[in-house]
Design an enzyme around this catalytic site. Structure first.
Site, PDB file in Angstrom:
ATOM      1  N   HIS A   1       0.838  -1.204   0.000  1.00  0.00           N
ATOM      2  CA  HIS A   1       0.000   0.000   0.000  1.00  0.00           C
ATOM      3  C   HIS A   1       0.872   1.253   0.000  1.00  0.00           C
ATOM      4  O   HIS A   1       2.089   1.174   0.206  1.00  0.00           O
ATOM      5  CB  HIS A   1      -0.919   0.022   1.227  1.00  0.00           C
ATOM      6  CG  HIS A   1      -2.114  -0.865   1.106  1.00  0.00           C
ATOM      7  ND1 HIS A   1      -2.076  -2.199   1.448  1.00  0.00           N
ATOM      8  CD2 HIS A   1      -3.375  -0.621   0.675  1.00  0.00           C
ATOM      9  CE1 HIS A   1      -3.268  -2.737   1.243  1.00  0.00           C
ATOM     10  NE2 HIS A   1      -4.075  -1.807   0.780  1.00  0.00           N
TER      11      HIS A   1
ATOM     12  N   LYS B   1      -0.353   4.655   4.711  1.00  0.00           N
ATOM     13  CA  LYS B   1      -1.179   3.690   5.440  1.00  0.00           C
ATOM     14  C   LYS B   1      -0.564   3.411   6.804  1.00  0.00           C
ATOM     15  O   LYS B   1       0.644   3.163   6.916  1.00  0.00           O
ATOM     16  CB  LYS B   1      -1.331   2.393   4.645  1.00  0.00           C
ATOM     17  CG  LYS B   1      -2.350   1.425   5.253  1.00  0.00           C
ATOM     18  CD  LYS B   1      -2.701   0.312   4.292  1.00  0.00           C
ATOM     19  CE  LYS B   1      -3.692  -0.663   4.902  1.00  0.00           C
ATOM     20  NZ  LYS B   1      -4.963  -0.028   5.278  1.00  0.00           N
TER      21      LYS B   1
END
Length: 271
Positions: A157, A161
């Site tokens: 990600h 995040k």
């Protein structure tokens, strides 16, 4: 039938803006409002269409309770503390609640379960159609491939995040464990550092990558001697999650109280 009034908590973030766009573009829905934290500079500013800049006639507020009061459904991709509070508002005002918040604790999930006794709640780690198909395929593959196939879940990600492994990765691990007929908590292997010893047969391993602006990539790898089977999903735009969340919001309206997930929304078999 009149349009369904949908509110968005956390409307100013990346996911919030994707949700605003989906709701404003959908003829079956009307945007009832959007909120941000009380210290956000967005509070008091107009809610505009993220693509066209057209004003919706609404302003960002910091009153999440009021948003639940005036909405049929509220979509919630915020943080665990906020989501737990929002569950109490959903109960109080009989508002359907769509939850995509990740990193939730058992205490947070108890609040969700309590709300689901009163209102329809759709709680999912991922609202993408493709990812939910990946959950299903992962469970099926794990049920067919025995422990000669080591299972590893890899996710990547964007650099912003804050939780790891991702909620989606953990759900993939649970799907694999379900296929094997075991509890993920009994076979999970999340941390490898230093001299770890050889891999334990039957474990489900996790690996995490972070960087750039990756919306989300997940691979479940089944590894045996001389062969490997991989199931992969790559998201290139978080709009896919917003579309799924809106689908869940429209689906939830009029349903009985209960805790649902995207398998319910999409009609995928759970067994």
């Amino acid at each position: 039938m009149s349009e369904i009034r949908i509110g968005i908590v956390g409307c100013g973030g990346r996911m919030g803006q994707a949700l605003v766009r989906e709701v404003l573009d959908n003829k079956a829905a009307t945007l009832s409002g959007g909120t941000e934290r009380h210290d956000s500079p967005l509070v008091g500013s107009p809610i505009r269409h993220p693509a066209t800049g057209e004003e919706s006639g609404l302003k960002v507020t910091d009153n999440a309770e009021k948003l639940f009061e005036i909405s049929d459904v509220v979509i919630d991709f915020t943080c665990p503390t906020a989501t737990r509070l929002h569950c109490s508002y959903a109960e109080k005002y009989n508002t359907a609640h769509i939850i995509g918040t990740t990193g939730l604790t058992e205490k947070d999930e108890r609040a969700i379960n309590t709300a689901a006794e009163v209102v329809p709640v759709v709680y999912a780690s991922n609202f993408s159609l493709g990812v939910n198909l990946l959950f299903y395929l992962t469970r099926q593959a794990a049920s067919l491939l025995d422990e000669d196939f080591d299972i590893e879940v890899l996710e990547m990600h964007h650099r912003h995040k804050v939780d790891a492994p991702s909620g989606t990765a953990l759900s993939l691990g649970r799907a694999a464990a379900q296929g094997r007929g075991v509890r993920l908590e009994d076979v999970t292997d999340k941390v490898r550092d230093g001299i770890t010893g050889e891999r334990k047969r039957g474990d489900i391993g996790f690996a995490v990558l972070r960087g750039g602006n990756v919306a989300g990539e997940h691979t479940v790898s089944f590894n045996a001697y001389d062969e490997r089977v991989e199931l992969t999903h790559k998201a290139t735009d978080r709009a896919i999650f917003a579309r799924g969340a809106l689908k869940a919001a429209l689906w939830s309206f009029g349903h009985q109280a209960g805790l649902y997930d995207m398998f319910d929304v999409l009609g995928l078999p759970k067994g």
